[in-house]
Design an enzyme around this catalytic site. Structure first.
Site, short mmCIF file in Angstrom:
data_model
loop_
_atom_site.label_atom_id
_atom_site.label_comp_id
_atom_site.label_asym_id
_atom_site.label_seq_id
_atom_site.Cartn_x
_atom_site.Cartn_y
_atom_site.Cartn_z
N SER A 134 44.48 44.98 37.85
CA SER A 134 43.80 45.29 39.33
C SER A 134 44.14 44.36 39.86
O SER A 134 44.41 44.21 41.61
CB SER A 134 42.49 45.52 38.59
OG SER A 134 41.12 44.40 38.28
N LYS A 171 38.32 40.19 40.93
CA LYS A 171 38.53 40.47 41.97
C LYS A 171 38.53 39.32 43.65
O LYS A 171 37.91 38.66 43.89
CB LYS A 171 37.37 41.68 42.51
CG LYS A 171 37.43 42.66 41.71
CD LYS A 171 38.45 43.96 41.67
CE LYS A 171 39.15 44.88 40.91
NZ LYS A 171 38.40 44.37 39.03
#
Length: 216
Positions: A134, A171
């Site tokens: 990701s 993230k």
């Protein structure tokens, strides 16, 4: 010894300094701006030349997908640890995190690594093994060891380690008027919005560096 042109050496040194300073490689646009290239395409041409000479590896489609391999002088500054006599930090390596338990719980620690503090932008508290892709476009790949400093607050734009319910995720943090967004650096993954005051969210720390596996 790999022979580089003067310009290629500048690009290589810039990548090395960026990783030493921030833990992450620069984007093509950042390379172009720093070295005065007319466009990011010019930076891309030099990167491809460095890849052909075997001193870097490029990940297709990733803006920060640059891995340093052997330097022109076999420089050990990236992703390799110095001689044991100057290693100063003993960092626990965290593998999988069980639901509901603290990240640094003893059962999560698979082993400890001795690391040179110069590898990191700030002193880390532990290494977290990355799962998935990701954050690929930030130069963070599956299996990498992310150096994490424990923090309960983070600046806008920093790469963070966050707990969402029973899951832990890596993230980029972006603040919004009514909450915050956890942004994936890969278009194949969705961003995550967290409302202000959500009981499901907890900030565990910020990324302060990166180590490739197999380089200890």
């Amino acid at each position: 010894m790999t022979k580089l042109t003067a310009r290629q050496q500048q690009v290589f040194d810039l990548i090395r300094r960026a990783i030493e300073r921030t833990g992450f490689p620069p984007t093509r646009a950042e390379i172009a701006a720093e070295l005065g290239f007319s466009s990011a395409n010019s930076a891309e041409e030099h990167l491809r030349a460095l890849a052909r000479k075997g001193v870097i590896e490029l990940a297709a489609g990733a803006s920060r997908g640059i891995r340093l391999l052997a330097g022109p002088e076999d420089s050990p500054h990236q992703f390799t640890l110095p001689h044991a006599s100057i290693m100063q930090l003993s960092l626990p390596l965290i593998g999988r995190v069980a639901a509901g338990s603290p990240i640094l719980a003893q059962e999560h620690i698979s082993q400890h690594y001795a690391c040179d503090p110069a590898l990191f932008s700030s002193k880390p508290d532990y290494l977290l093994k990355v799962r998935g892709l990701s954050m690929r476009d930030a130069g963070i790949f599956d299996g990498d060891l992310l150096a994490v400093q424990k923090k309960s607050e983070a600046k806008d734009g920093q790469i963070v380690i966050a707990r969402l319910g029973d899951d832990v995720t890596v993230k980029r943090l972006k603040r919004r008027p009514n909450g915050l967004e956890l942004i994936a650096e890969n278009p194949d993954y969705e961003n995550i919005f967290v409302e202000t005051g959500s009981a499901e969210f907890a900030l565990e720390g910020i990324a302060v560096g990166l180590i490739r596996p197999g380089e200890f």
